[in-house]
Design an enzyme around this catalytic site. Structure first.
Site, PDB file in Angstrom:
ATOM      1  N   CYS A   1       1.059  -1.220   0.018  1.00 28.46           N
ATOM      2  CA  CYS A   1       0.060  -0.039  -0.219  1.00 28.46           C
ATOM      3  C   CYS A   1       0.923   1.217   0.094  1.00 28.46           C
ATOM      4  CB  CYS A   1      -1.076   0.265   1.244  1.00 28.46           C
ATOM      5  SG  CYS A   1      -1.938   1.160   1.395  1.00 28.46           S
TER       6      CYS A   1
ATOM      7  N   ARG B   1       2.971   4.904   6.650  1.00 26.26           N
ATOM      8  CA  ARG B   1       3.153   4.070   7.645  1.00 26.26           C
ATOM      9  C   ARG B   1       3.757   2.769   7.363  1.00 26.26           C
ATOM     10  NH1 ARG B   1      -2.527   4.951  10.224  1.00 26.26           N
ATOM     11  NH2 ARG B   1      -3.024   4.201   8.048  1.00 26.26           N
TER      12      ARG B   1
HETATM   13 ZN   LIG Z   1      -3.428   1.265   3.048  1.00 27.73          ZN
END
Ligand SMILES: [Zn+2]
Length: 200
Positions: free
Chosen positions: A42, A46
């Site tokens: 993704c 983070r």
């Molecule tokens: Zn994500």
């Protein structure tokens, strides 16, 4: 002076520290990259592939998009995959999602965010196909489960690309891994055994 001076200063300090630790570090990387891993993850800030797996520059080839979606019509993903498999000859492709993914949440809750909704349509379709299971779960658990199902579904999509099918037909060693990262612990969960020609 650029407002990004602090980033450039960080860069110089990082490069100097690497050379102090290993004087040949950059000259080795200039010669070639030989990563064994392709990471499909993704775009979330983070979940940085190198840091969470402890890999150095040169050790992992990376493709990231919103919610780590794999569709066989995405030429950016396919180009990365083809180069990684056919040229770099990576041995492992890792699809790594993460719990609490904003893209998966938007798809699950049918939020309206504009253009990105078209991209997230793939995940809404996955949610619809798994509605029976998801509807039995409380909202946070349903989101976590859809994050997992999204990874597993995208790993299957990868196994059905012409690139992976051809590599397996040639007998090239290549495994596809399904992982999910926990933002609250920093730990990676392995969701399933790797996909191989026998298990795809
Ligand atoms: Zn994500």
């Amino acid at each position: 002076m650029s407002s990004l001076d602090h980033l450039l200063a960080n860069n110089r300090a990082w490069a100097a520290a690497r050379v102090a630790e290993d004087p040949e570090f950059f000259s080795r990387l200039v010669a070639q990259q030989t990563p064994e891993y392709l990471w499909i993850g993704c775009s979330d800030s983070r979940v940085p592939a190198n840091q969470i797996t402890g890999l150095d520059p040169g050790e992992v080839f990376v493709h990231r998009n919103v919610a780590n979606v794999v569709v066989q019509t995405d030429f950016s993903m396919l180009s990365v995959l083809q180069f990684a498999v056919d040229v770099l000859k990576v041995k492992h492709v890792i699809v790594c999602g993460h719990y609490g993914c904003g893209g998966v949440k938007a798809a699950l809750e049918n939020q309206k965010n504009g253009l990105v909704d078209n991209w997230l349509r793939h995940i809404r379709n996955i949610a619809r196909r798994n509605e029976e299971e998801l509807s039995t779960l409380a909202p946070p658990a349903a989101l976590d489960r859809l994050c997992e199902i999204n990874v597993l579904s995208n790993a299957e999509n990868l196994a059905r690309t012409t690139i992976v099918e051809s590599a397996w037909e040639r007998g090239q060693p290549l495994q596809i891994h399904s992982w999910a990262y926990r933002l609250d612990t920093g730990h990676i969960n392995v969701l399933d055994e790797p996909l191989t020609p026998e298990r795809a």
